[in-house]
Scaffold this motif. Structure first.
Motif, mmCIF file in Angstrom:
data_model
loop_
_atom_site.group_PDB
_atom_site.id
_atom_site.type_symbol
_atom_site.label_atom_id
_atom_site.label_comp_id
_atom_site.label_asym_id
_atom_site.label_seq_id
_atom_site.Cartn_x
_atom_site.Cartn_y
_atom_site.Cartn_z
ATOM 1 N N PRO A 144 24.266 19.969 41.357
ATOM 2 C CA PRO A 144 23.637 21.507 41.289
ATOM 3 C C PRO A 144 23.366 22.260 40.144
ATOM 4 C CG PRO A 144 25.593 21.292 42.734
ATOM 5 C CD PRO A 144 25.427 20.073 41.913
ATOM 6 N N THR A 145 24.179 21.893 39.055
ATOM 7 C CA THR A 145 23.985 22.547 37.781
ATOM 8 C C THR A 145 22.497 22.214 37.169
ATOM 9 O OG1 THR A 145 25.127 20.949 36.623
ATOM 10 C CG2 THR A 145 26.316 22.943 37.260
ATOM 11 N N ASN A 146 22.417 20.794 37.247
ATOM 12 C CA ASN A 146 21.216 20.264 36.726
ATOM 13 C C ASN A 146 19.929 20.712 37.615
ATOM 14 O OD1 ASN A 146 22.863 18.687 34.942
ATOM 15 N ND2 ASN A 146 22.433 17.002 36.150
ATOM 16 N N LEU A 147 20.148 21.075 39.005
ATOM 17 C CA LEU A 147 18.993 21.486 39.729
ATOM 18 C C LEU A 147 18.691 23.125 39.396
ATOM 19 C CD1 LEU A 147 17.382 20.804 42.063
ATOM 20 C CD2 LEU A 147 18.908 21.743 43.793
ATOM 21 N N HIS A 148 19.811 23.783 39.219
ATOM 22 C CA HIS A 148 19.567 25.194 38.767
ATOM 23 C C HIS A 148 18.941 25.320 37.369
ATOM 24 C CE1 HIS A 148 23.194 26.034 41.793
ATOM 25 N NE2 HIS A 148 22.060 25.747 42.377
ATOM 26 N N ARG A 149 19.168 24.324 36.278
ATOM 27 C CA ARG A 149 18.593 24.464 35.128
ATOM 28 C C ARG A 149 17.130 24.069 35.419
ATOM 29 N NH1 ARG A 149 23.355 21.652 33.296
ATOM 30 N NH2 ARG A 149 24.509 22.868 31.694
ATOM 31 N N MET A 150 16.805 23.130 36.001
ATOM 32 C CA MET A 150 15.352 22.876 36.184
ATOM 33 C C MET A 150 14.684 23.917 36.796
ATOM 34 S SD MET A 150 13.434 20.211 35.531
ATOM 35 C CE MET A 150 11.862 20.071 35.846
ATOM 36 N N GLU A 151 15.035 24.454 38.023
ATOM 37 C CA GLU A 151 14.412 25.627 38.408
ATOM 38 C C GLU A 151 14.246 27.036 37.399
ATOM 39 O OE1 GLU A 151 17.028 26.798 41.785
ATOM 40 O OE2 GLU A 151 16.649 25.149 43.040
ATOM 41 N N ASN A 152 15.141 27.240 36.884
ATOM 42 C CA ASN A 152 15.120 28.224 35.869
ATOM 43 C C ASN A 152 14.087 27.625 34.739
ATOM 44 O OD1 ASN A 152 16.905 30.214 36.730
ATOM 45 N ND2 ASN A 152 18.565 28.979 36.079
ATOM 46 N N ARG A 153 13.992 26.478 34.263
ATOM 47 C CA ARG A 153 13.152 26.053 33.256
ATOM 48 C C ARG A 153 11.519 26.127 33.944
ATOM 49 N NH1 ARG A 153 9.382 25.111 31.057
ATOM 50 N NH2 ARG A 153 8.855 23.241 29.629
ATOM 51 N N LEU A 154 11.621 25.910 35.365
ATOM 52 C CA LEU A 154 10.330 25.908 35.575
ATOM 53 C C LEU A 154 9.615 27.475 35.856
ATOM 54 C CD1 LEU A 154 10.365 23.125 38.325
ATOM 55 C CD2 LEU A 154 9.034 23.036 36.146
ATOM 56 N N LEU A 155 10.417 28.057 36.090
ATOM 57 C CA LEU A 155 9.986 29.748 36.591
ATOM 58 C C LEU A 155 9.678 30.349 35.184
ATOM 59 C CD1 LEU A 155 12.667 30.625 39.055
ATOM 60 C CD2 LEU A 155 10.416 30.289 39.250
ATOM 61 N N GLU A 156 10.237 29.850 34.030
ATOM 62 C CA GLU A 156 9.734 30.233 32.792
ATOM 63 C C GLU A 156 8.362 30.101 32.384
ATOM 64 O OE1 GLU A 156 11.195 32.511 30.808
ATOM 65 O OE2 GLU A 156 12.831 32.818 32.270
ATOM 66 N N GLU A 157 7.709 29.249 33.054
ATOM 67 C CA GLU A 157 6.371 28.830 32.670
ATOM 68 C C GLU A 157 5.435 30.204 33.157
ATOM 69 O OE1 GLU A 157 4.848 26.364 31.608
ATOM 70 O OE2 GLU A 157 6.941 25.155 31.187
ATOM 71 N N PRO A 158 4.428 30.523 32.182
ATOM 72 C CA PRO A 158 3.813 31.763 32.669
ATOM 73 C C PRO A 158 2.714 31.412 33.728
ATOM 74 C CG PRO A 158 2.680 30.342 30.659
ATOM 75 C CD PRO A 158 4.179 29.632 30.934
ATOM 76 N N GLY A 159 2.491 32.691 34.550
ATOM 77 C CA GLY A 159 1.459 32.364 35.443
ATOM 78 C C GLY A 159 2.202 32.137 36.849
ATOM 79 N N GLU A 160 1.265 31.801 37.865
ATOM 80 C CA GLU A 160 1.945 31.600 39.254
ATOM 81 C C GLU A 160 1.987 30.042 39.494
ATOM 82 O OE1 GLU A 160 3.231 33.632 41.605
ATOM 83 O OE2 GLU A 160 2.933 35.293 40.212
ATOM 84 N N GLU A 161 1.712 29.296 38.477
ATOM 85 C CA GLU A 161 1.542 27.769 38.776
ATOM 86 C C GLU A 161 2.943 27.323 38.493
ATOM 87 O OE1 GLU A 161 -0.662 26.373 35.470
ATOM 88 O OE2 GLU A 161 -2.546 27.118 36.481
ATOM 89 N N ALA A 162 3.840 27.869 38.183
ATOM 90 C CA ALA A 162 5.011 27.350 38.271
ATOM 91 C C ALA A 162 5.828 27.518 39.554
ATOM 92 C CB ALA A 162 6.099 28.506 37.352
ATOM 93 N N LYS A 163 5.429 28.515 40.438
ATOM 94 C CA LYS A 163 5.943 28.382 41.924
ATOM 95 C C LYS A 163 5.284 27.117 42.706
ATOM 96 C CE LYS A 163 7.040 33.071 41.694
ATOM 97 N NZ LYS A 163 6.743 34.825 42.426
#
Length: 1457
Positions: A144-163
């Motif tokens: 779970p910790t690795n999954l949460h890190r990956m989610e937070n990393r992707l959400l930091e990408e600019p724009g709506e492409e991260a979603k």
């Protein structure tokens, strides 16, 4: 530094020789390696690319060469230029600043899950495809910790492409797990190479190592099994403990220490040892005094002096140990009280309760004057010892002082002489000896020792005793810790506590079992629970192939998916003689050093916490607990232990040596002689329980004090463990031994052998001593095998047995606590306070016409074994006896009964009642009744003389013997006796029998008959507890008494003609017969005292304190009046008495709808009275009065006055009547409970046990004293000067006459009732009633025939049928006065042919014995003629809930001549 590859190439590579005319270029090893690699790549590329790369390569080499030729420092190469340069230290950047800079440049994703709305496109809701029925598949397992890190990393990408990385449900998009649980590829059969084929060879034996069990060893059975029992686990501290749990665990541990110290009684043992040492010291001192001056006893004198010195040293050491034990006991009491105060304070502060721990503190009053004397005596003893010790020490110090003083004076004098000699010569020259003497260090002047200071030492001893002992007059304190407190429900607790309890419910605990370091089994996970105790109760069977080296238990704690190892504990490897048949559980302590803290009310583990806001006392506790488990060898079907053989070489253990010493339990002892020598030198106390196991192996030499070992080390090889050698009897002999069986039954507290002395020799025990016990055992088995007619009674009996065992188990300890008067019987020492009143009695005026009975001394059970106990009865007089309604015939005479009177001691001269010619008719009819009283008890009968008339006066004294069961006069046995004393009123009826009219003038034959008129039944328990019964009692008469009527009615009737027999059937007549008598036991027996315990209670402590104070104030003013505020329920807990009252509806089946109000009330009282009466002393012997609720009372179908009165009061409340429970004293019951109801112009007192009621103004009302009135609202104590019902007022609003418990200063807190909301009633089965009816009739017929062994008993069938028809109407006619004509018409035909003597009897049904005794007491069978017939009919009227009213109509019939 060169790399590993470069270093290898340097020594192994073949270098091409260099050309002399060319200057080689220096190439770095890295570049050479790169060049080689690039050349390899160039061969694979196209030609153009090769040229381009070669050109770039030459440029790089040229540039690198220029860089190498440039100097490192751009300075001028002048001499001494280095002197002008300065070297500084390296710059340091703080860690915090470096982290701050890195945070500005780098991004570290969080390990917590991102919000759902951040992972979805704005304006959309999550969509779950799996809920809509789509196949989603199983996602691969990712932390779970690795999954949460990956989610937070992707959400930091600019724009709506991260979603776009997230699906419609907001979860990171992932393909299904490609791994499958099973293989899908079919197996491929391939030919195995010849070299890989399996080659089978014959098995051969190999040498086993020492860890494996050799199956070929001698005695090996091939199957060895070890059973590991994991029973339970209990946490003494847990990280989810609340603060109250910590205190509860602490007080539980302290209470266990308290019980252990109370059981060990170290202080008492050391005190007794101290007394024995003092006695031995006095004996030695006497021997020394006798030997002093005798030259022949010089050696013995020195030995005695040495022994005296040893005794003094041992006394000093023992006193020190005793004082230490007393101080520890005192400190433990203080700690327990302090912890309990902290628990109560914490509960009051937090306003909720977490644990059921409740401490009851009992105070036992003491005699201050006696303890003052004991204190002074002990202080004087210790002062005397210290005085002697100080005197010896002072003498020694004084001798040392004089010696040191002489040496000091001598040195000082010598130095003075040398100095004067030196000054006289005026020279510095001298001998070396003189100079050494002058240079010596001066001896300090010794100080004279101080003498013994008596005052100072007394103060020290007194201060020490004040700290370690209880002060004189201070009550003794006893503790009782129970789980009686109520735990606050979860929904009533704060959120923090609710979170803690919810988290406790999430945790589970399991235990792994490891054998020789390998896991062999584990328990199933068990929930932790709010009590932090887990019960596994699992036994694991382990079949072993290796010698056991270790048995380890690993305790795990699971919460969700996380599993934590708490601790490891090791179980002991069982010896060969320890099997599952003789093993006991071991308690192993464990602890864990894990560090946990919580945000709720849990205190955590290995973290600091405190109980107060100021954090004055900080605690840090580790997780700890106790595991109950054991390991033992299994047994086979033959009972043999499945233990491996003990034949492993090079192994030296007690188990494998198989020596007798190991079998005795002292394995490992190599030299028993040295042990005995050490015991003799250390002077161990053989009476100390801690040395019992050690002293068991020693025995004293005959004629001396030296101990020698009873067993020595073996010098031979022995295969057995001396089992048969120590069997002093076989199992068959033990089973046949009567003495051993008696000891077993006495230890089990069987009624026939309880408190019974067992003879020392078996030949002194009679062979038939077990007959009564076996008969009783067969009766119990017969009760279990009863048919369905008694199914409910059997169920009630079993329920009562369970209740009795539970209640008696709670009070067993109290019953074994004997008082001094029960053990020591002696006359009280007279004092002035008793002598003066006795002297004043001499001068009191004598009143012969009104004698006063004196109080007798009570005799204990120890002094009754050789004495005859009798019941002493004084029959004074009777009045209101019914008279005969028929006129005497010419063949009847009245005469004195002389020797035919049963038990009579006086003779009376009678007059003939026949009227010969010339005698007036009035004289022949003078005697209307000839009554006498017959007393029956335990099938023994005594009777008074015969009197004449309806108001006789006897004033006779009768004695009847009493034999307790098993000849046991103990209070515990006496109060269980259910026997009843019957006082039967008979009329002697004499008739003349004429066989032939020709012999009338010469022969007279008279027949004596006695007709039963009524009875009074007094249980033996009532006489035993009240010591005496004195008063006027109303006889219980049958509702139909054939041939008799009261004198007032007889006067109104016209006498019939000769030969006619008028009949009076006064059913339910209001005329009563009374008997005045006095009953007591000679000698007076000491009644059993109730258990003096303070019972557990769920009531408010403040309410209990107020009730005790209120009750003590009433008792101080009126000590003889009955007044209660709390009673003991069936669970052994104190309950406030007002909780027992509540409006409860009676059964609807009692009413037909045509009854009036008073008739309904009497029907309800009739129903309650039909529930059998059994005293609490019989049901719960040795205990206090137990109060059961109404539903328990109806379920048990038996109870005493309190149960009947409470049920009747609750019924009256439901019928709209103003009813109270009346507590007072009555005759013959003594302290009892009645019901008081308020009528229109009167108050009625109801006896709920009989269903009768009296006006409070009635002079014959059995209630003699009114103590208090109770209902659901309040308790009113009678504080009027008088306590008789007819002399007091029942205006409860007048506080000067009635003191209420609840008032304005102490309002009623609204106590809830312990009674159920509604009573459950069920209809009694008619088939069962008919079976019981037939059984009673059959057994009564058999008993009557058994009581008349000399004559044939004939039964009149026609009369029995008539009686059956009459009995069906008696239950209704009991309250109806209009059935006389019906009885007359039914019996008219029978009375025309027979003279009948009969009557109906009514009583509740419990069992057969009371019914048989009641019929036997009437004496209807005592007709010693053969021309008599009998009639017997039984009718059982059923009420709801198996309450049965038994009617018995019995009569004797003589044919008229």
């Amino acid at each position: 530094m060169p790399t590993e590859q470069e270093s290898y190439d340097f020594f192994t590579r073949q270098w091409e020789p260099e050309r002399e005319d060319e200057v080689p270029e220096l190439v770095k090893p890295e570049e050479a390696e790169e060049g080689t690699a690039e050349e390899d790549e160039e061969e694979e590329e196209d030609g153009d690319n090769k040229k381009k790369k070669k050109k770039d390569k030459k440029e790089k080499k040229k540039k690198g060469k220029q860089d190498e030729e440039e100097p490192l420092l751009d300075i001028d190469a002048e001499e001494d230029s280095w002197k002008y340069y300065q070297v500084n230290r390296a710059l340091y950047e703080p860690f915090h600043d470096r982290i701050t800079k890195e945070d500005e440049v780098l991004f570290s994703p969080r390990i917590r899950a991102a919000k759902l709305e951040d992972r979805l496109v704005e304006g959309t809701a999550p969509r779950y495809l799996e809920e809509e029925g789509f196949y989603v598949g199983t996602r691969p397992a990712v932390a779970p910790t690795n999954l949460h890190r990956m989610e937070n990393r992707l959400l930091e990408e600019p724009g709506e492409e991260a979603k776009d990385w997230f699906g419609e449900d907001g979860v990171l998009i992932a393909l299904p797990n490609p791994l499958k649980e099973y293989a899908e590829r079919p197996p491929i059969v391939e030919e195995v190479a010849p070299l890989l084929q399996t080659e089978y060879k014959k098995a051969f034996l190999i040498e086993l190592d020492g860890r494996c069990i050799d199956p070929a060893a001698e005695g090996s059975v091939g199957h060895y099994q070890l059973d590991v029992d994991v029973n339970s686990l209990f946490f003494t501290h847990h990280h989810l403990f609340s603060r109250e749990h910590v205190l509860a665990s602490r007080i539980t541990n302290q209470y266990q220490q308290y019980l252990s110290r109370c059981k060990r009684q170290a202080a008492e043992l050391l005190t007794e040892k101290l007394k024995a040492l003092k006695a031995a010291t006095l004996h030695v001192q006497e021997n020394i005094a006798a030997m002093e001056g005798d030259k022949n006893c010089r050696v013995g004198f020195e030995t005695q002096q040495k022994r005296l010195q040893e005794y003094n040293e041992e006394i000093k050491l023992t006193r020190k140990l005793r004082d230490a034990e007393l101080a520890a006991d005192r400190a433990l009491l203080k700690h327990i009280i302090q912890t309990w105060k902290e628990i109560k304070s914490l509960r009051q502060f937090q306003n909720f309760t977490n644990t059921p721990v409740k401490l009851v503190i009992k105070k036992e009053p003491t005699d201050k004057a006696k303890e003052d004397e004991e204190w002074e005596a002990e202080i004087e003893e210790e002062m005397e010892e210290m005085r002697l010790e100080s005197q010896i020490e002072y003498t020694t110090l004084l001798q040392t002082y004089h010696t040191d003083l002489e040496a000091w004076k001598k040195q000082k004098l010598e130095k003075a002489l040398k100095r004067s000699k030196k000054r006289g010569r005026r020279q510095s020259q001298g001998t070396d000896k003189d100079q050494d003497l002058l240079d010596e260090e001066d001896i300090p002047k010794p100080e004279k020792p101080k003498a013994f200071n008596d005052v100072e030492l007394r103060t020290q001893v007194f201060d020490k005793y004040s700290q370690i002992k209880r002060k004189p007059g201070e009550p003794k304190i006893h503790f009782e810790l129970s789980n009686g407190a109520s735990i606050t429900p979860t929904n009533s607790c704060p959120k923090g506590e609710q979170s803690r309890r919810n988290e406790v419910n999430r945790y589970k605990v399991f235990v792994k079992v490891l054998f020789n370091g390998k896991e062999v089994s584990r328990t199933s996970p068990k929930p932790l629970g709010q009590d932090f105790a887990v019960n596994f109760a699992q036994i694991f069977n382990i079949e072993i192939m290796r010698w056991p080296e270790s048995i380890k238990m690993e305790i795990y704690e699971a919460a969700g998916l996380s599993v934590t190892l708490l601790s490891e504990v090791y179980a002991a490897i069982p010896p060969s003689n320890l099997t599952v048949d003789n093993v006991q559980l071991d308690v192993l302590d464990f602890s864990s050093d894990q560090r946990l803290s919580h945000s709720h009310e849990g205190v955590g583990s290995n973290v600091a916490f405190s109980f107060d806001k100021e954090n004055a006392h900080i605690f840090s506790l580790l997780t700890s607990g106790q595991l109950s488990c054991v390991a033992a060898w299994a047994v086979n079907e033959e009972g043999g232990a499945l233990v491996p053989p003990s034949l492993i070489p090079n192994t030296v253990t007690a188990r494998r040596r198989m020596d007798p010493v190991a079998a005795l339990g002292v394995a490992g002892m190599s030299d028993m002689d040295k042990l005995s020598k050490w015991i003799a030198e250390s002077r161990l106390d053989p009476n100390d329980p801690t040395n019992a196991d050690l002293m068991f192996h020693m025995k004293p030499i005959i004629g001396g004090d030296t101990l020698v070992p009873t067993h020595h080390m073996p010098v031979h090889f022995h295969l057995e463990q001396m089992q048969e050698e120590f069997n002093f009897a076989t199992d068959q002999e033990m089973e046949k031994s009567r003495r051993f069986r008696m000891l077993q039954l006495r230890q089990q507290e069987a009624a026939e052998f309880k408190n019974k002395i067992v003879p020392a020799l078996e030949k002194e025990i009679p062979e038939d001593i077990f007959l009564e016990y076996e008969k009783k055992k067969r009766d119990v088995e017969k009760l279990k095998s009863m048919d369905e007619a008694e199914s409910h009674r059997v169920a009630v009996a079993k329920f009562m047995q369970r209740v009795r065992e539970q209640v008696m188990l709670r009070f067993r300890i109290a019953s074994h606590q004997k008082t001094l008067p029960e053990v020591v019987f002696e006359d009280a020492v007279p004092n002035i306070g008793t002598i003066i009143p006795n002297l004043l009695k001499i001068t009191e005026p004598r009143r012969p016409l009104k004698p006063i009975r004196k109080e007798r001394k009570k005799v204990t059970a120890q002094n009754l074994q050789t004495m005859d106990v009798k019941i002493l009865i004084n029959i004074v007089r009777a009045f209101g006896i019914p008279v005969r309604s028929d006129q005497p015939s010419v063949h009847e005479f009245h005469f004195s009964r002389a020797s035919n009177a049963p038990g009579g001691t006086q003779n009376m001269e009678g007059t003939a009642s026949a009227r010969p010619p010339g005698i007036p008719k009035s004289m022949a009819a003078q005697t209307q009744v000839r009554p006498f009283i017959e007393v029956t008890f335990q099938r023994s009968t005594v009777a008074t003389t015969i009197a004449e008339g309806p108001n006789p006066s006897w004033n006779e004294e009768l004695t009847i013997p009493f034999k307790p069961p098993n000849n046991d006069y103990s209070a515990t046995n006496l109060q269980t006796i259910r026997d009843v004393v019957f006082f039967n009123l008979f009329d002697e009826y004499v008739t003349e029998i004429v066989q032939d009219d020709r012999e009338r003038g010469t022969t007279v034959v008279r027949k004596i008959e006695k007709k039963w008129l009524g009875t009074i039944k007094i249980p033996f328990s009532t006489i035993y507890f009240n010591s005496r019964i004195d008063g006027t009692f109303r006889l219980n008469k049958p509702p139909v008494l054939l041939g008799y009527q009261h004198e007032a009615k007889a006067r109104k009737q016209t006498p019939g003609q000769l030969g006619e027999e008028p009949l009076d059937m006064a059913v339910g007549s209001s005329d009563n017969t009374f008997l005045t008598m006095f009953v007591t036991i000679e000698p007076a027996l000491t009644p059993a005292e109730p258990a003096k315990e303070k019972f557990d209670s769920n009531e408010d402590e403040k309410l209990l304190e107020v009730s005790e104070k209120w009750q003590s104030e009433i008792a101080s003013r009126f000590p003889t009046r009955e007044c209660k505020t709390t009673v003991v329920d069936i669970n052994g807990k104190s309950v406030f008495i007002t909780r027992y009252f509540k409006s409860l509806k009676p059964p609807e089946e009692l009413f037909s709808g045509e009854e009036s109000g008073n008739e309904k009330v009497e029907l309800v009282a009739r129903y309650v009275s039909m529930i059998p009466f059994v005293s609490d002393s019989v049901v719960f012997p040795g205990l206090c009065d137990i109060w059961s609720t109404c539903d328990q009372f109806l379920q048990m179908l038996q109870g005493d006055e309190e149960e009947h009165a409470v049920l009747l009061t609750n019924y009256f409340l439901s019928m709209g009547k103003t009813a109270f429970l009346l507590l007072g004293s009555a005759i013959p019951e003594g302290p009892t409970a009645y019901v008081l109801t308020k009528e229109e112009r009167d108050y009625w007192v109801w006896n709920a046990s009989t269903g009768e009621h009296y006006s409070f103004r009635d002079n014959f009302c059995p209630v003699q004293s009114v103590g208090c009135l109770v209902n659901a609202d309040n308790i009113w104590a009678n504080i009027q000067p008088n306590d008789q019902p007819s002399r007091i007022t029942f205006d409860l609003s007048n506080t000067s006459n009635w003191r209420p418990f609840f008032h304005k200063g102490c309002p009623n807190p609204g106590l809830s009732s312990v009674q159920p909301e509604n009573l459950i009633y069920f209809t009694t089965e008619k088939s069962s009633v008919i079976d019981i009816q037939e059984r009673i009739e059959r057994q009564l017929k058999e008993k009557i025939m058994e009581w008349r062994p000399r004559y044939i008993t004939r039964w009149n069938r026609y009369c029995m049928q008539t009686f059956r028809r009459l009995l069906t109407k008696l239950e209704i006619s009991r309250h109806n006065q209009g059935t006389q004509q019906q009885h007359s018409s039914e019996l008219d035909q029978i009375l025309g042919q027979y003279k009948m003597c009969g009557f109906p009897i009514n009583l509740p049904y419990t069992e057969m014995d009371p019914i048989i005794d009641a019929v036997y007491a009437t004496g209807v069978h005592n007709i010693e003629t053969s021309d008599v017939e009998f009639a017997l009919a039984v009718h059982v009227h059923p009420y709801p809930n198996s309450v049965l009213s038994v009617w018995i109509y019995v009569a004797s019939l003589s044919r008229k001549r």
